[in-house]
Design a protein around this motif. Structure first.
Motif, PDB file in Angstrom:
ATOM      1  N   ARG A 151      39.564  46.247  42.169  1.00 19.95           N
ATOM      2  CA  ARG A 151      39.753  47.444  41.341  1.00 19.95           C
ATOM      3  C   ARG A 151      39.616  47.078  39.858  1.00 19.95           C
ATOM      4  O   ARG A 151      39.158  47.890  39.054  1.00 19.95           O
ATOM      5  CB  ARG A 151      41.100  48.095  41.631  1.00 19.95           C
ATOM      6  CG  ARG A 151      41.113  48.830  42.964  1.00 19.95           C
ATOM      7  CD  ARG A 151      42.325  49.731  43.119  1.00 19.95           C
ATOM      8  NE  ARG A 151      43.589  49.044  43.296  1.00 19.95           N
ATOM      9  CZ  ARG A 151      44.069  48.635  44.475  1.00 19.95           C
ATOM     10  NH1 ARG A 151      43.379  48.848  45.583  1.00 19.95           N
ATOM     11  NH2 ARG A 151      45.222  48.014  44.538  1.00 19.95           N
ATOM     12  N   ASP A 152      40.019  45.875  39.496  1.00 23.75           N
ATOM     13  CA  ASP A 152      39.898  45.396  38.112  1.00 23.75           C
ATOM     14  C   ASP A 152      38.596  44.638  37.867  1.00 23.75           C
ATOM     15  O   ASP A 152      38.084  44.635  36.755  1.00 23.75           O
ATOM     16  CB  ASP A 152      41.078  44.459  37.772  1.00 23.75           C
ATOM     17  CG  ASP A 152      42.421  45.151  37.853  1.00 23.75           C
ATOM     18  OD1 ASP A 152      42.495  46.357  37.547  1.00 23.75           O
ATOM     19  OD2 ASP A 152      43.400  44.482  38.229  1.00 23.75           O
ATOM     20  N   HIS A 153      38.104  43.974  38.890  1.00 19.24           N
ATOM     21  CA  HIS A 153      36.906  43.116  38.791  1.00 19.24           C
ATOM     22  C   HIS A 153      36.037  43.381  40.020  1.00 19.24           C
ATOM     23  O   HIS A 153      36.202  42.701  41.044  1.00 19.24           O
ATOM     24  CB  HIS A 153      37.301  41.640  38.751  1.00 19.24           C
ATOM     25  CG  HIS A 153      38.266  41.299  37.672  1.00 19.24           C
ATOM     26  ND1 HIS A 153      37.869  41.019  36.387  1.00 19.24           N
ATOM     27  CD2 HIS A 153      39.621  41.209  37.669  1.00 19.24           C
ATOM     28  CE1 HIS A 153      38.931  40.760  35.647  1.00 19.24           C
ATOM     29  NE2 HIS A 153      40.006  40.874  36.404  1.00 19.24           N
ATOM     30  N   PRO A 154      35.129  44.349  39.945  1.00 17.89           N
ATOM     31  CA  PRO A 154      34.358  44.735  41.144  1.00 17.89           C
ATOM     32  C   PRO A 154      33.560  43.590  41.776  1.00 17.89           C
ATOM     33  O   PRO A 154      33.487  43.500  42.993  1.00 17.89           O
ATOM     34  CB  PRO A 154      33.427  45.832  40.636  1.00 17.89           C
ATOM     35  CG  PRO A 154      34.093  46.362  39.413  1.00 17.89           C
ATOM     36  CD  PRO A 154      34.835  45.212  38.810  1.00 17.89           C
ATOM     37  N   GLY A 155      32.976  42.733  40.975  1.00 16.14           N
ATOM     38  CA  GLY A 155      32.185  41.624  41.508  1.00 16.14           C
ATOM     39  C   GLY A 155      32.949  40.318  41.417  1.00 16.14           C
ATOM     40  O   GLY A 155      33.206  39.821  40.326  1.00 16.14           O
ATOM     41  N   ILE A 156      33.356  39.770  42.570  1.00 16.10           N
ATOM     42  CA  ILE A 156      34.108  38.518  42.581  1.00 16.10           C
ATOM     43  C   ILE A 156      33.504  37.569  43.605  1.00 16.10           C
ATOM     44  O   ILE A 156      32.688  37.970  44.443  1.00 16.10           O
ATOM     45  CB  ILE A 156      35.607  38.738  42.888  1.00 16.10           C
ATOM     46  CG1 ILE A 156      35.810  39.380  44.267  1.00 16.10           C
ATOM     47  CG2 ILE A 156      36.246  39.570  41.792  1.00 16.10           C
ATOM     48  CD1 ILE A 156      37.272  39.498  44.707  1.00 16.10           C
ATOM     49  N   LEU A 157      33.921  36.324  43.526  1.00 19.75           N
ATOM     50  CA  LEU A 157      33.561  35.325  44.527  1.00 19.75           C
ATOM     51  C   LEU A 157      34.700  34.343  44.664  1.00 19.75           C
ATOM     52  O   LEU A 157      35.563  34.245  43.797  1.00 19.75           O
ATOM     53  CB  LEU A 157      32.250  34.610  44.179  1.00 19.75           C
ATOM     54  CG  LEU A 157      32.166  33.760  42.907  1.00 19.75           C
ATOM     55  CD1 LEU A 157      32.773  32.382  43.092  1.00 19.75           C
ATOM     56  CD2 LEU A 157      30.724  33.623  42.497  1.00 19.75           C
TER      57      LEU A 157
END
Length: 129
Positions: free
Chosen positions: A25-31
């Motif tokens: 919700r805060d960082h749409p693209g993560i890994l």
């Protein structure tokens, strides 16, 4: 990536999926990158996808809830006979990991693949960054 018996190399618990969705919700693209540092590899680090450069020696283990999970080739050699399970426990995440400050953190658990099938699997190709 899956093993010959169809098992995924990496899974996530429901609690981990919930935390992933909270972070997205805060960082749409993560890994995720499986740590090999101070915590004996038990802390998967969660980064914004644009802030972490996947190296040519990193191995993609698979995805959990659409989020890619990487591990260094040297760590892969140590863990290649195991299935990694990303879970959540109370506490603080790694200093640069997106779970930090949420009063819960990701933790990697593992289990050996049954029947020795991990021994028969060739090392995966690295991602090429």
């Amino acid at each position: 990536m899956t093993e010959p018996n169809g098992e995924s190399r990496v899974l996530a618990t429901d609690a981990a999926i919930d935390l992933i969705r909270e972070i997205r919700r805060d960082h749409p693209g993560i890994l995720f990158h499986q740590s090999g540092g101070c915590c004996d590899g038990s802390s998967p680090m969660c980064y914004p996808a644009g802030d972490y450069i996947v190296g040519e020696n990193d191995v993609k283990l698979g995805e959990i809830d659409g989020v890619p999970v990487y591990i260094s080739a040297s760590q892969y050699e140590v863990w290649k006979h195991t299935q990694l399970i990303i879970d959540v426990v109370p506490g603080r995440g790694g200093m640069f990991s997106l779970d930090n400050g949420r009063e819960k953190r990701f933790l990697t658990r593992s289990r050996l693949f049954g029947g020795g099938e991990g021994c028969a699997v060739a090392a995966p190709a690295s991602t090429g960054g």
